[in-house]
Design a protein around this motif. Structure first.
Motif, PDB file in Angstrom:
ATOM      1  N   ALA A 137       0.838  -1.198   0.000  1.00  0.00           N
ATOM      2  CA  ALA A 137       0.000   0.000   0.000  1.00  0.00           C
ATOM      3  C   ALA A 137       0.871   1.245   0.000  1.00  0.00           C
ATOM      4  CB  ALA A 137      -0.911  -0.004   1.227  1.00  0.00           C
ATOM      5  N   VAL A 138       0.556   2.187  -0.876  1.00  0.00           N
ATOM      6  CA  VAL A 138       1.382   3.386  -0.995  1.00  0.00           C
ATOM      7  C   VAL A 138       0.918   4.497  -0.062  1.00  0.00           C
ATOM      8  CG1 VAL A 138       2.055   2.884  -3.354  1.00  0.00           C
ATOM      9  CG2 VAL A 138      -0.006   4.251  -2.924  1.00  0.00           C
ATOM     10  N   ASP A 139      -0.262   4.367   0.518  1.00  0.00           N
ATOM     11  CA  ASP A 139      -0.754   5.388   1.441  1.00  0.00           C
ATOM     12  C   ASP A 139      -0.429   4.992   2.878  1.00  0.00           C
ATOM     13  OD1 ASP A 139      -1.877   7.082  -0.534  1.00  0.00           O
ATOM     14  OD2 ASP A 139      -3.553   5.669  -0.743  1.00  0.00           O
ATOM     15  N   ASN A 140      -0.941   5.756   3.847  1.00  0.00           N
ATOM     16  CA  ASN A 140      -0.739   5.408   5.247  1.00  0.00           C
ATOM     17  C   ASN A 140      -1.319   4.025   5.509  1.00  0.00           C
ATOM     18  OD1 ASN A 140       0.298   8.013   5.573  1.00  0.00           O
ATOM     19  ND2 ASN A 140      -1.708   8.859   6.078  1.00  0.00           N
ATOM     20  N   ALA A 141      -0.533   3.151   6.134  1.00  0.00           N
ATOM     21  CA  ALA A 141      -0.952   1.756   6.277  1.00  0.00           C
ATOM     22  C   ALA A 141      -0.226   1.103   7.446  1.00  0.00           C
ATOM     23  CB  ALA A 141      -0.647   0.982   4.990  1.00  0.00           C
TER      24      ALA A 141
ATOM     25  N   SER B 125       9.953   4.189   3.909  1.00  0.00           N
ATOM     26  CA  SER B 125       9.619   3.165   2.922  1.00  0.00           C
ATOM     27  C   SER B 125      10.107   3.574   1.531  1.00  0.00           C
ATOM     28  CB  SER B 125       8.107   2.959   2.886  1.00  0.00           C
ATOM     29  OG  SER B 125       7.741   2.152   1.780  1.00  0.00           O
TER      30      SER B 125
ATOM     31  N   ASN C  44       5.312   6.782  -2.312  1.00  0.00           N
ATOM     32  CA  ASN C  44       4.968   7.930  -1.463  1.00  0.00           C
ATOM     33  C   ASN C  44       5.936   8.108  -0.295  1.00  0.00           C
ATOM     34  OD1 ASN C  44       2.885   8.430  -3.139  1.00  0.00           O
ATOM     35  ND2 ASN C  44       1.251   7.983  -1.688  1.00  0.00           N
TER      36      ASN C  44
ATOM     37  N   LYS D 102       6.568   6.840   2.779  1.00  0.00           N
ATOM     38  CA  LYS D 102       6.033   7.047   4.114  1.00  0.00           C
ATOM     39  C   LYS D 102       7.077   6.653   5.175  1.00  0.00           C
ATOM     40  CE  LYS D 102       1.853   8.123   2.615  1.00  0.00           C
ATOM     41  NZ  LYS D 102       1.160   9.380   2.915  1.00  0.00           N
TER      42      LYS D 102
ATOM     43  N   HIS E 237       2.839   1.786  12.189  1.00  0.00           N
ATOM     44  CA  HIS E 237       2.369   1.874  10.804  1.00  0.00           C
ATOM     45  C   HIS E 237       3.322   2.766  10.018  1.00  0.00           C
ATOM     46  CE1 HIS E 237      -0.453   5.334  12.382  1.00  0.00           C
ATOM     47  NE2 HIS E 237       0.801   5.652  12.456  1.00  0.00           N
TER      48      HIS E 237
ATOM     49  N   TRP F 237       3.368   6.401   7.850  1.00  0.00           N
ATOM     50  CA  TRP F 237       2.570   7.625   7.841  1.00  0.00           C
ATOM     51  C   TRP F 237       3.344   8.716   7.128  1.00  0.00           C
ATOM     52  CZ3 TRP F 237      -2.288   7.125   9.350  1.00  0.00           C
ATOM     53  CH2 TRP F 237      -3.085   8.264   9.499  1.00  0.00           C
ATOM     54  N   ASP F 238       2.623   9.798   6.803  1.00  0.00           N
ATOM     55  CA  ASP F 238       3.285  10.954   6.211  1.00  0.00           C
ATOM     56  C   ASP F 238       4.474  11.365   7.083  1.00  0.00           C
ATOM     57  OD1 ASP F 238       1.255  11.031   4.294  1.00  0.00           O
ATOM     58  OD2 ASP F 238       0.004  12.310   5.558  1.00  0.00           O
TER      59      ASP F 238
END
Length: 488
Positions: A369-373, A402, A406, A408, A424, A426-427
Motif C-alpha cells: 500500500a502506498v498510502d498510510n498503512a 519506505s 509515497n 512514508k 504503521h 505515515w506521512d
C-alpha cells in the motif's frame, strides 16, 4: 527493616497511583505524613510493576519527590525528599539493575539534627574522601551529614552548612569538577553557587549568583566534553507545567547561556521536574534522567521516574520523552548502547523469528500500500513495501522511510506512550513518533526503539505466522523483538 519488591509483568495503573497518599517535599512540600499507614504502604510494594527488562515508571512503590541518584558498590541509590512526621525522615532506595528496588530504611532522621527538625527536602549525595556526604534542606537551611556507606547512617555536622541568599535557600546540589574542585548550587528564585573546601562540609570563596533565564529552583549540573550543563525547574512544583529547562557555560559558576526546554507534561502525566542525571556506569555517553511527576490532582502525590536523556550531534540536550516503560535493565554485564550502529542505506528488516517452516519474516507493508498503512510481518518478496531507507539523524536516532513511491515513514501511532501502540507508515513529520534508536543486541541482531515511548518493535504475541501485527512493546529480549538489517 528493609523492603524489597520484584518488577513483575505490567505497569501499575495510574488510577491506582492517584489514590496513594504522599507526604510531600517543600513549602513546596510541607504536608505531614503522620497519617500514612505503613502496613498499607508495604502492601503496595508488590503492586509496583516493571515491564519485562524495563524499569517501568514510576520506579518506586510509594509517592516520592525531588530525587537524587548515586551509583556506588555496584548499586544505584535514589534519595528523595523526606517522609515521616513533618517530612523529617530521609530514606534511600537501592537497585542493582533499575528494575528491583529496596527501601534501605531511614538514612537520616531530623530528630537527630540539632539545628532543625522539620521540612527535610531535596537531598543530594556525593562520594568523596572515602565517605558519603548527604546534603539536605531542613527548615529552609542547607545541612550536610556524613556516613561511611551510601545508606548511612548519616551524622549531621552539628550546624547548618549554609543559609544562602534569597528568601528560599533550598534544593542543594553538589558537583565535583574534573579538577577535584567541588561546588554547591542551591536556592529557589535566587541561585547560590559557592566552592566547597576539600573537607566537603565547609564553604570557601565568594558566593556567586549567576543564573540563567527562567531559573526557579532545583539546580543540577553535569559536565560533558568540557561544557557545563545546568538543569533547573520552572514554575511552582504544583503547577501542571512544572518542568525542566537548561543552560550551558564554560565555567561552573557561569555566566550561563540559555538553551531550552527538556521536559513537558504528557497526557495525564503532569509536572515532570526536579531532576537528577547519572551517566550509566561503564558507558561513555549513556545518560539516565531521574525526576518526579504526578498523575493525581493532589499536587503532593508525586512519583519518581527514570527515562533516557540524549544529546544531539551539536551537544544539545534533546527533550526527554516522558514514558511509562522507563529504561532498560542496567547492571553488571549489561551492554552500553552506542549511536549509529548501522550505516545509512537501504535494507530489508528481518526478524529473528522464522515461520514454523523455517522461512524468514520481514517488516512488510500489507499489499504494498502506498498510502498510510499498518505494518506486519511477511515472508520475503520483491515488493518495495519491504525495502526501508535508514538515515541517521545525528542525534542517536534514525528515520526509517519506505521505498514505496509515497515514501512514508515508519511511525508510532499517535506517539503512543503505552505498550501495544500500533506501528504503521505515515506521512513524514519531524516528531518523536518517527524517530527510532537502533541498538546492537549481539550476534548481528538489533532492537529498534521508539524515542517517543522507549518501547521496541515487537511481533504481536510472538506469532510466527506471516501477517502478524508489528506493534510497540516493552523490551523483553525475545526473538520477536530482535531484527537484522539485510541487503534488499
Amino acid at each position: 527493616m528493609k523492603m524489597k519488591w520484584k518488577a513483575e509483568t505490567q505497569l501499575i495503573t495510574y488510577a491506582f497511583i492517584a489514590a496513594l497518599t504522599f507526604a510531600a517535599c517543600s513549602e513546596k512540600e510541607t504536608t505531614p505524613a503522620n497519617n500514612v499507614n505503613p502496613d498499607a504502604a508495604n502492601e503496595r510494594v508488590a503492586e509496583t510493576n516493571a515491564l519485562g527488562l524495563m524499569s517501568g515508571n514510576p520506579v518506586l512503590p510509594v509517592p516520592t519527590a525531588d530525587p537524587d541518584i548515586l551509583y556506588a558498590n555496584g548499586k544505584y541509590y535514589i534519595y528523595p525528599t523526606a517522609t515521616g512526621p513533618n517530612a523529617s525522615q530521609f530514606h534511600a532506595y537501592s537497585s542493582t539493575d533499575l528494575l528491583n528496588w529496596t527501601d534501605e530504611g531511614i538514612v537520616l532522621d531530623l530528630a537527630n539534627v540539632s539545628w532543625a527538625h522539620v521540612d527535610g527536602w531535596a537531598p543530594a549525595v556525593v562520594a568523596r574522601n572515602g565517605q558519603y556526604y548527604f546534603y539536605f534542606t531542613a527548615a529552609k537551611k542547607v545541612g550536610v551529614a556524613v556516613g561511611s556507606s551510601p545508606t548511612g547512617p548519616f551524622v549531621d555536622k552539628g550546624s547548618a552548612l549554609a543559609t544562602g541568599d534569597g528568601t528560599d535557600p533550598i534544593d542543594p546540589m553538589v558537583f565535583v569538577d574534573t579538577d577535584g574542585q567541588a561546588y554547591m548550587y542551591w536556592g529557589n528564585t535566587t541561585m547560590n553557587i559557592q566552592r566547597l573546601n576539600n573537607d566537603m562540609i565547609s564553604l570557601t570563596g565568594t558566593r556567586g549568583h549567576n543564573k540563567p533565564s527562567n531559573y526557579f529552583e532545583a539546580p543540577y549540573v553535569i559536565k560533558r566534553n568540557g561544557i557545563y550543563y545546568l538543569m533547573y525547574s520552572i514554575n511552582h512544583f504544583g503547577n501542571d507545567d512544572y518542568h525542566v529547562e537548561y543552560a550551558t557555560s564554560t565555567n561552573p559558576m557561569g555566566p550561563w547561556t540559555y538553551k531550552g526546554r527538556i521536559t513537558s507534561p504528557r497526557g495525564a502525566i503532569k509536572g515532570p521536574g526536579h531532576n537528577a542525571v547519572i551517566r550509566k556506569p561503564g558507558c561513555s555517553d549513556e545518560y539516565l534522567f531521574v525526576y518526579h511527576r504526578r498523575t493525581s490532582t493532589n499536587i503532593h502525590q508525586r512519583q519518581t521516574a527514570i527515562d533516557r536523556m540524549f544529546f544531539d550531534a551539536a551537544g544539545n540536550i534533546m527533550p526527554v520523552s516522558i514514558t511509562n516503560s522507563g529504561v532498560t535493565q542496567s547492571g553488571a554485564g549489561t551492554p552500553c548502547y552506542t549511536s549509529d550502529p548501522v550505516p545509512n542505506g537501504q535494507y530489508v528488516i528481518r526478524s529473528k523469528m522464522n515461520t514454523t517452516s523455517g522461512a524468514g519474516l520481514y517488516v512488510d507493508i500489507a499489499g504494498c500500500a502506498v498510502d498510510n498503512a499498518d505494518v506486519r510481518t511477511w515472508t520475503r518478496t520483491n515488493c518495495n513495501g519491504q525495502k526501508w531507507n535508514l538515515t541517521y539523524q545525528g542525534n542517536g536516532f534514525y528515520k526509517i522511510i519506505s521505498e514505496l513511491p509515497n515514501h512514508k515513514s515508519l511511525d508510532l501511532d499517535a506517539c503512543g506512550i503505552d505498550r501495544g501502540a500500533n506501528i504503521h507508515v505515515w506521512d513524514v513529520f519531524a516528531n518523536d513518533c518517527q524517530l527510532w534508536r537502533i541498538e546492537a543486541a549481539g550476534d548481528g541482531w538489533y532492537r529498534i526503539m521508539s524515542k517517543s515511548s522507549n518501547n521496541v518493535l515487537d511481533i504481536a504475541d510472538g506469532n510466527p505466522a506471516p501477517g502478524a501485527d508489528i506493534r510497540s512493546w516493552n523490551w523483553n529480549g525475545t526473538d520477536a523483538q530482535l531484527w537484522r538489517f539485510e541487503a534488499p
